[in-house]
Write a protein that holds these residues in place. Structure first.
Motif, mmCIF file in Angstrom:
data_model
loop_
_atom_site.group_PDB
_atom_site.id
_atom_site.type_symbol
_atom_site.label_atom_id
_atom_site.label_comp_id
_atom_site.label_asym_id
_atom_site.label_seq_id
_atom_site.Cartn_x
_atom_site.Cartn_y
_atom_site.Cartn_z
ATOM 1 N N UNK A 17 0.850 -1.185 0.000
ATOM 2 C CA UNK A 17 0.000 0.000 0.000
ATOM 3 C C UNK A 17 0.885 1.234 0.000
ATOM 4 N N UNK A 18 0.643 2.107 -0.954
ATOM 5 C CA UNK A 18 1.470 3.297 -1.133
ATOM 6 C C UNK A 18 0.699 4.540 -0.699
ATOM 7 N N UNK A 19 1.350 5.385 0.066
ATOM 8 C CA UNK A 19 0.752 6.664 0.445
ATOM 9 C C UNK A 19 1.748 7.781 0.151
ATOM 10 N N UNK A 20 1.225 8.975 -0.054
ATOM 11 C CA UNK A 20 2.081 10.120 -0.329
ATOM 12 C C UNK A 20 2.469 10.261 -1.781
ATOM 13 N N UNK A 21 1.950 9.400 -2.633
ATOM 14 C CA UNK A 21 2.258 9.468 -4.061
ATOM 15 C C UNK A 21 1.473 8.405 -4.794
ATOM 16 N N UNK A 22 1.158 8.664 -6.044
ATOM 17 C CA UNK A 22 0.351 7.727 -6.817
ATOM 18 C C UNK A 22 1.215 6.727 -7.566
ATOM 19 N N UNK A 23 0.753 5.482 -7.628
ATOM 20 C CA UNK A 23 1.494 4.457 -8.359
ATOM 21 C C UNK A 23 1.377 4.636 -9.871
ATOM 22 N N UNK A 24 0.555 5.587 -10.299
ATOM 23 C CA UNK A 24 0.427 5.855 -11.739
ATOM 24 C C UNK A 24 1.241 7.069 -12.165
ATOM 25 N N UNK A 25 1.950 7.672 -11.245
ATOM 26 C CA UNK A 25 2.752 8.852 -11.578
ATOM 27 C C UNK A 25 3.928 8.486 -12.482
ATOM 28 N N UNK A 26 4.055 9.274 -13.612
ATOM 29 C CA UNK A 26 5.200 9.068 -14.494
ATOM 30 C C UNK A 26 6.495 9.329 -13.725
ATOM 31 N N UNK A 27 7.485 8.647 -13.901
ATOM 32 C CA UNK A 27 7.777 7.425 -14.620
ATOM 33 C C UNK A 27 8.328 6.427 -13.612
ATOM 34 N N UNK A 28 7.544 6.149 -12.613
ATOM 35 C CA UNK A 28 8.039 5.290 -11.543
ATOM 36 C C UNK A 28 7.720 3.810 -11.771
ATOM 37 N N UNK A 29 8.599 2.979 -11.213
ATOM 38 C CA UNK A 29 8.462 1.535 -11.264
ATOM 39 C C UNK A 29 8.401 1.020 -9.840
ATOM 40 N N UNK A 30 7.456 0.130 -9.620
ATOM 41 C CA UNK A 30 7.186 -0.362 -8.282
ATOM 42 C C UNK A 30 7.548 -1.843 -8.232
ATOM 43 N N UNK A 31 8.542 -2.145 -7.429
ATOM 44 C CA UNK A 31 9.135 -3.476 -7.456
ATOM 45 C C UNK A 31 8.848 -4.294 -6.203
ATOM 46 N N UNK A 32 8.957 -5.597 -6.388
ATOM 47 C CA UNK A 32 9.020 -6.542 -5.276
ATOM 48 C C UNK A 32 10.436 -7.114 -5.240
ATOM 49 N N UNK A 33 10.999 -7.131 -4.052
ATOM 50 C CA UNK A 33 12.366 -7.570 -3.820
ATOM 51 C C UNK A 33 12.343 -8.434 -2.576
ATOM 52 N N UNK A 34 13.118 -9.499 -2.574
ATOM 53 C CA UNK A 34 13.129 -10.344 -1.393
ATOM 54 C C UNK A 34 14.560 -10.654 -0.959
ATOM 55 N N UNK A 35 14.691 -11.042 0.296
ATOM 56 C CA UNK A 35 15.988 -11.410 0.838
ATOM 57 C C UNK A 35 15.845 -12.666 1.678
ATOM 58 N N UNK A 36 16.248 -13.804 1.125
ATOM 59 C CA UNK A 36 16.232 -15.036 1.921
ATOM 60 C C UNK A 36 17.233 -14.946 3.057
ATOM 61 N N UNK A 37 17.058 -15.743 4.080
ATOM 62 C CA UNK A 37 17.985 -15.684 5.210
ATOM 63 C C UNK A 37 19.410 -15.986 4.781
ATOM 64 N N UNK A 38 20.328 -15.121 5.163
ATOM 65 C CA UNK A 38 21.728 -15.321 4.857
ATOM 66 C C UNK A 38 22.132 -15.038 3.425
ATOM 67 N N UNK A 39 21.206 -14.496 2.621
ATOM 68 C CA UNK A 39 21.495 -14.234 1.209
ATOM 69 C C UNK A 39 21.256 -12.766 0.872
ATOM 70 N N UNK A 40 21.589 -12.411 -0.335
ATOM 71 C CA UNK A 40 21.421 -11.038 -0.777
ATOM 72 C C UNK A 40 20.036 -10.740 -1.277
ATOM 73 N N UNK A 41 19.848 -9.495 -1.679
ATOM 74 C CA UNK A 41 18.564 -9.069 -2.217
ATOM 75 C C UNK A 41 18.346 -9.650 -3.605
ATOM 76 N N UNK A 42 17.109 -10.042 -3.865
ATOM 77 C CA UNK A 42 16.724 -10.592 -5.167
ATOM 78 C C UNK A 42 15.539 -9.819 -5.711
ATOM 79 N N UNK A 43 15.729 -9.209 -6.866
ATOM 80 C CA UNK A 43 14.622 -8.514 -7.521
ATOM 81 C C UNK A 43 13.701 -9.551 -8.137
#
Length: 121
Positions: free
Chosen positions: A23-49
């Motif tokens: 949930x995003x507040x303070x700005x619209x998810x349709x505003x040019x030209x932003x990209x909204x990502x999901x990123x995860x980090x398994x235990x003991x590992x780095x970030x994964x886009x």
């Protein structure tokens, strides 16, 4: 000030579908030209886009997760959602949503606090 907040179950059984909402507040998810990502980090590992949804509604996925991942949005609620199917314990991670002004190679200027998801029976 843009704020992102992840929500969803903290425990998912193997073979089920993991579903998280940002949930995003303070700005619209349709505003040019932003990209909204999901990123995860398994235990003991780095970030994964994992993937992203653009201001236009176009979606982009990591090749390694594409077959199991779906990202959608609800512009009326200013939310975007991650669905990851057929989960296994290897999908246990802290999941983050984040914003950037390009798809790849950009710094993320806003992040959610992250939510722990554990895959276990």
């Amino acid at each position: 000030q843009v704020q992102l907040q992840e929500s969803g179950p903290g425990l998912v059984k193997p073979s089920q579908t993991l579903s998280l909402t940002c949930t995003v507040s303070g700005g619209s998810i349709t505003t040019n030209y932003y990209y909204w990502s999901w990123i995860r980090q398994p235990p003991g590992k780095g970030l994964e886009w994992m993937g992203a949804i653009a201001y236009s509604g176009s979606t982009y996925y990591s090749p390694s997760l594409k077959s199991r991942t779906s990202i959608s949005r609800d512009t009326s609620k200013n939310q975007f959602t991650l669905q990851l199917s057929s989960v296994t314990p290897e999908d246990t991670a802290v999941y983050y949503c984040a914003r950037a002004d390009c798809l790849m190679g950009c710094e993320y200027d806003y992040w959610g606090q992250g939510t722990q998801v554990t895959v276990s029976s």
